[in-house]
Design a protein around this motif. Sequence first.
Motif, PDB file in Angstrom:
ATOM      1  N   THR A  99       7.147   4.096  -9.994  1.00  0.00           N
ATOM      2  CA  THR A  99       6.246   3.437  -9.133  1.00  0.00           C
ATOM      3  C   THR A  99       4.779   3.009  -9.700  1.00  0.00           C
ATOM      4  O   THR A  99       4.394   3.909 -10.740  1.00  0.00           O
ATOM      5  N   ALA A 101       1.672   1.255  -8.016  1.00  0.00           N
ATOM      6  CA  ALA A 101       0.658   0.743  -7.333  1.00  0.00           C
ATOM      7  C   ALA A 101      -0.247   1.964  -7.349  1.00  0.00           C
ATOM      8  O   ALA A 101      -1.484   1.858  -7.687  1.00  0.00           O
ATOM      9  N   GLN A 102       0.170   3.105  -7.074  1.00  0.00           N
ATOM     10  CA  GLN A 102      -0.866   4.416  -6.871  1.00  0.00           C
ATOM     11  C   GLN A 102      -1.565   4.630  -8.084  1.00  0.00           C
ATOM     12  O   GLN A 102      -2.688   4.954  -8.162  1.00  0.00           O
ATOM     13  N   ASP A 177       1.972  -3.865  -6.950  1.00  0.00           N
ATOM     14  CA  ASP A 177       2.264  -3.732  -5.774  1.00  0.00           C
ATOM     15  C   ASP A 177       3.619  -4.351  -5.692  1.00  0.00           C
ATOM     16  O   ASP A 177       4.414  -3.865  -4.768  1.00  0.00           O
ATOM     17  N   ASP A 180       6.487  -2.261  -6.961  1.00  0.00           N
ATOM     18  CA  ASP A 180       6.902  -1.290  -5.990  1.00  0.00           C
ATOM     19  C   ASP A 180       7.840  -1.837  -5.093  1.00  0.00           C
ATOM     20  O   ASP A 180       8.926  -0.970  -4.609  1.00  0.00           O
ATOM     21  N   ASN A 239       7.197   6.351  -3.564  1.00  0.00           N
ATOM     22  CA  ASN A 239       6.961   4.785  -2.957  1.00  0.00           C
ATOM     23  C   ASN A 239       7.755   4.762  -1.814  1.00  0.00           C
ATOM     24  O   ASN A 239       8.623   3.910  -1.230  1.00  0.00           O
ATOM     25  N   GLU A 242       7.364   1.375   0.698  1.00  0.00           N
ATOM     26  CA  GLU A 242       8.144   0.408   0.278  1.00  0.00           C
ATOM     27  C   GLU A 242       9.836   0.784   0.417  1.00  0.00           C
ATOM     28  O   GLU A 242      10.584  -0.131   0.767  1.00  0.00           O
TER      29      GLU A 242
END
Length: 347
Positions: A99, A101-102, A177, A180, A239, A242
């Motif tokens: 993943t 984005a974070q 993003d 993900d 994730n 999503e």
Amino acid sequence: MGGADTRLRAAVVGTGLIGGSVLLRLHAAGLDVAGWDPDGATRRRARELGVPAVERLADAVADRDVVFLCGPLPTLPATLVEVAAATAEDCLLTDVGSTKAQLAAFAAERGLTHRFVPGHPMAGTDRAGLTAALPELFHDAAWVLCPAPGPGLPAFRRLAALVMDVFAARVVPMAADRHDAVVALASHVPHLLAGALAGAAERSPLRDAVLALAAGSFSDGTRVAGTPPERTANMLLGNRAEVLAALGSVTAVLDELAAALRAGDRATLTAGHAEGRDARVALAGRPTVEVRRIFPPAGGGDELRFLHELGAAGGHLDGCRTTGDGVEYSARRLVAEPGGRPVAPLG
């Protein structure tokens, strides 16, 4: 960066299946590489394979040009901070987590965007650990890299060239993003479905008979259920939003098929499986066309837009050459299918 450029000094932090495969490939390519893993037995195994593996993380990353962060997903933020503090400002940092984005947001908050490029090689097996590592694991595999605007673009260029040159991977540039959302359906939900199917077989009173008669459809459909369960849980929880959204789209299709089955609706069942077959056939490969773009040295919105749109449209890079005049990308993009969905223009 040449595949045998021993002037490039690399480090790999975390040498399980993916990190170990990165380590072995860098070593096979002739680079100066050091590995580190929190497990002493794994470090000893690396040394048995002829790859330097030091006892302290700080010693592994000291004076390196690039560091690959390959530990478990929940450990990556803390490891990124530790490695960034132990390396020079021009040391390139990347990860291989599933993943993006974070961790991308975490790096941006700490001012690391100029040298941290989130990454995710789309390769693996249902085995784990350095003993399962393969130096050729990434050959012709998609390797997602997430370019960031401004100072992040030069770092992306450096890493993209390295990944294509040394690992012979297809670099897929993609916003974090968007990555993900894509992998939720392409990778994470399949793990849930595989676990559900294998779990149903395990709970069945006819378990032994089911497994005795399980053919290719069951074996293919449950392959990733053999993945270490802790790794799968980390991926799904990392994730979660999503994955749940993608799972909703899958269950909607499944509900349609189940309703058609209950109603004895042959036409809907046939149409639904024909739709699925189209996606399966496309998985075997669609024709592509070459695209070339040149951007100024400083980069900018046009370059970032081109990269993000390329990955979102199913394309990939196969070349990245930086000179004093700027950067030249060579890429492959999908050709529109006759009567199918149009392919969006790039940049």
